[in-house]
Design a protein around this motif. Structure first.
Motif, PDB file in Angstrom:
ATOM      1  N   ARG A  21      65.751  40.439  13.790  1.00 16.26           N
ATOM      2  CA  ARG A  21      64.667  40.181  14.752  1.00 16.26           C
ATOM      3  C   ARG A  21      63.381  39.813  14.032  1.00 16.26           C
ATOM      4  N   VAL A  22      63.060  40.528  12.965  1.00 19.43           N
ATOM      5  CA  VAL A  22      61.837  40.244  12.222  1.00 19.43           C
ATOM      6  C   VAL A  22      61.945  38.890  11.517  1.00 19.43           C
ATOM      7  N   ALA A  23      63.114  38.599  10.956  1.00 19.08           N
ATOM      8  CA  ALA A  23      63.302  37.300  10.299  1.00 19.08           C
ATOM      9  C   ALA A  23      63.115  36.161  11.294  1.00 19.08           C
ATOM     10  N   ALA A  24      63.664  36.319  12.491  1.00 23.21           N
ATOM     11  CA  ALA A  24      63.518  35.283  13.516  1.00 23.21           C
ATOM     12  C   ALA A  24      62.061  35.131  13.943  1.00 23.21           C
ATOM     13  N   LEU A  25      61.339  36.237  14.012  1.00 22.55           N
ATOM     14  CA  LEU A  25      59.931  36.201  14.394  1.00 22.55           C
ATOM     15  C   LEU A  25      59.107  35.411  13.384  1.00 22.55           C
ATOM     16  N   LEU A  26      59.244  35.728  12.110  1.00 19.18           N
ATOM     17  CA  LEU A  26      58.463  35.014  11.105  1.00 19.18           C
ATOM     18  C   LEU A  26      58.891  33.558  10.984  1.00 19.18           C
ATOM     19  N   GLU A  27      60.171  33.319  11.096  1.00 21.00           N
ATOM     20  CA  GLU A  27      60.669  31.945  11.015  1.00 21.00           C
ATOM     21  C   GLU A  27      60.085  31.104  12.133  1.00 21.00           C
ATOM     22  N   ALA A  28      60.016  31.651  13.325  1.00 22.45           N
ATOM     23  CA  ALA A  28      59.501  30.911  14.486  1.00 22.45           C
ATOM     24  C   ALA A  28      58.023  30.590  14.345  1.00 22.45           C
ATOM     25  N   HIS A  29      57.289  31.389  13.571  1.00 17.64           N
ATOM     26  CA  HIS A  29      55.847  31.202  13.428  1.00 17.64           C
ATOM     27  C   HIS A  29      55.468  30.548  12.102  1.00 17.64           C
ATOM     28  N   TRP A  30      56.455  30.205  11.303  1.00 16.39           N
ATOM     29  CA  TRP A  30      56.193  29.602   9.996  1.00 16.39           C
ATOM     30  C   TRP A  30      55.811  28.138  10.149  1.00 16.39           C
ATOM     31  N   ASP A  31      54.757  27.716   9.445  1.00 19.45           N
ATOM     32  CA  ASP A  31      54.333  26.324   9.421  1.00 19.45           C
ATOM     33  C   ASP A  31      54.578  25.802   8.016  1.00 19.45           C
ATOM     34  N   GLU A  32      55.632  25.038   7.837  1.00 13.46           N
ATOM     35  CA  GLU A  32      56.026  24.574   6.515  1.00 13.46           C
ATOM     36  C   GLU A  32      54.957  23.706   5.876  1.00 13.46           C
ATOM     37  N   ALA A  33      54.308  22.852   6.660  1.00 11.93           N
ATOM     38  CA  ALA A  33      53.307  21.948   6.100  1.00 11.93           C
ATOM     39  C   ALA A  33      52.111  22.715   5.543  1.00 11.93           C
ATOM     40  N   ARG A  34      51.727  23.785   6.198  1.00 14.13           N
ATOM     41  CA  ARG A  34      50.566  24.561   5.753  1.00 14.13           C
ATOM     42  C   ARG A  34      50.950  25.673   4.780  1.00 14.13           C
ATOM     43  N   GLY A  35      52.195  26.069   4.801  1.00 16.22           N
ATOM     44  CA  GLY A  35      52.640  27.100   3.884  1.00 16.22           C
ATOM     45  C   GLY A  35      52.281  28.504   4.290  1.00 16.22           C
ATOM     46  N   TYR A  36      52.126  28.748   5.593  1.00 19.13           N
ATOM     47  CA  TYR A  36      51.866  30.101   6.069  1.00 19.13           C
ATOM     48  C   TYR A  36      52.356  30.259   7.499  1.00 19.13           C
ATOM     49  N   SER A  37      52.449  31.517   7.928  1.00 17.71           N
ATOM     50  CA  SER A  37      52.845  31.833   9.300  1.00 17.71           C
ATOM     51  C   SER A  37      51.593  31.979  10.161  1.00 17.71           C
ATOM     52  N   VAL A  38      51.593  31.356  11.324  1.00 18.81           N
ATOM     53  CA  VAL A  38      50.504  31.598  12.268  1.00 18.81           C
ATOM     54  C   VAL A  38      50.841  32.877  13.032  1.00 18.81           C
ATOM     55  N   PRO A  39      49.862  33.729  13.292  1.00 17.11           N
ATOM     56  CA  PRO A  39      50.175  34.977  13.987  1.00 17.11           C
ATOM     57  C   PRO A  39      50.844  34.759  15.339  1.00 17.11           C
TER      58      PRO A  39
END
Length: 398
Positions: A21-39
């Motif tokens: 569940r946590v992996a899916a959460l961070l993956e869904a919010h990850w922005d590859e172009a910027r290199g970070y997760s948006v909250p």
């Protein structure tokens, strides 16, 4: 949300289910172009300093190399003076003025990059020396530019403390004391007014304010804690000395014997509200050498007449007139605070208390839909749902 609540009791002890569940959460919010997760893509589409430090910790708990990228992105906005901005803007800027800079705010936030670097190193992903040097520069800036003659660190805007609109800011006139006056327009106007009272250095970093300056107990504890974490990682006697000196100043000037907590100190503006009993007053347990005080503060996290609630520590004592379990920083439980309380319990060897807090926080994360924060009485999700830092439940004991 209802489905998450019905299934919470069945899955809260499912370690593999939590990890997925946590992996899916961070993956869904990850922005590859910027290199970070948006909250949260809809509500929080930028990078926030302590959010991304916590994201790095969660990525590390997932054994994902993006932990390093998240920490790098956090420090990429560092200014020439050393300040690490509290925000790096995404495609669009924020909805209020945060200083003269175009791509970042001029404020800072709890410098959790020292702790994040230590966690990553402990899990086998030690940051590069260049990145660690930038982290040290960020803490140098706070030490050299933001200390009072008492040896405490000050903030020039409530957003720097991380607990904006808490009861501690009431005597500065912050909106949000009741649900009726807690609206986005009022908060934006008040924060904008505070920003226009701030003075800035040549590189755009915020230096002082004519209307709001405070030495928060929580923020000072975070600075001392991160100094100590980097000192341990780098075997740096100077950083260790600074951590010890700041912890001593916190104990000397901020301890409230009546509340058995540490309290904020008003410097410019403010008043008695700075001493309101909020759970940030427990945070110096991360760094104090006074075990008796640490235990006195930490035990209140389980006391139902103080912060103790079924779904994790309330942010305001449950018997205080300001307590509202649905109102932002005026009562709800917050995942990053619960994580740091867990760290404090572990630091003092209080393993049963740490395990109990972990269990309540995992249950609350599932019940809330991995929310930004939640009602500590019933676990209802509040704020942005889901939000990435709720994934810290995986790092509690990972």
């Amino acid at each position: 949300m209802a489905h998450a609540a019905r299934g919470a009791d069945a899955v809260e002890n499912d370690a593999e289910g939590l990890r997925r569940r946590v992996a899916a959460l961070l993956e869904a919010h990850w922005d590859e172009a910027r290199g970070y997760s948006v909250p949260n893509p809809s509500i929080y589409p930028h990078l926030w300093l302590w959010d991304s430090c916590f994201h790095a910790i969660v990525w590390a708990a997932l054994d994902d190399p993006r932990a390093l990228r998240e920490l790098e992105a956090t420090l990429d906005g560092q200014l020439a003076s050393g300040l690490v901005p509290h925000m790096r803007y995404g495609d669009a800027g924020p909805d209020t003025w945060l200083g003269p800079l175009e791509r970042t705010s001029s404020l800072t936030q709890p410098p959790m990059y020292g702790h994040a670097a230590r966690v990553l190193a402990d899990r086998g992903s030690r940051p590069a020396d260049e990145l660690l040097t930038r982290a040290v520069r960020g803490l140098d800036w706070l030490w050299e530019r933001r200390r009072t003659e008492l040896g405490l660190v000050y903030v020039v805007h409530p957003w720097e403390a991380g607990n904006d609109h808490a009861p501690r800011w009431d005597d500065w006139g912050a909106p949000g004391r009741t649900r009726a006056d807690y609206d986005r327009a009022a908060r934006t106007a008040w924060n904008k007014a505070r920003m226009h009272d701030v003075t800035f250095a040549a590189d755009g970093s915020a230096e002082w304010s004519s209307s709001f300056v405070a030495c928060p107990a929580g923020f000072n504890a975070y600075v001392a804690f991160n100094l100590a974490e980097l000192a341990e990682l780098l075997d740096d006697a100077v950083l260790a000395g600074r951590a010890a000196a700041l912890a001593e100043a916190i104990d000397e000037h901020l301890w409230d014997e009546e509340e058995q907590l540490w309290a904020d100190l008003a410097v410019v503006g403010g008043g008695a509200s700075a001493r309101s009993p909020t759970s940030e007053g427990v945070m110096p347990a991360l760094v104090t050498t006074d075990r008796a005080r640490a235990l006195a503060a930490l035990r209140q996290l389980d006391d139902p007449d103080r912060f103790g609630a079924p779904f994790g520590p309330a942010n305001v004592t449950r018997t205080h007139p300001a307590y509202d379990p649905d109102m932002y920083w005026r009562g709800p439980a917050w995942p990053p605070l619960s994580y740091l309380f867990w760290v404090a319990f572990a630091r003092l060897g209080l393993h049963d208390a740490a395990a109990g807090l972990r269990a309540r926080t995992i249950r609350a994360a599932w019940r809330s839909g991995f929310a930004e924060y939640w009602n500590p009485e019933d676990g209802r999700g509040l704020g942005a749902v889901p939000q990435t830092w709720a994934g810290l439940v995986l790092a509690m004991g990972a």
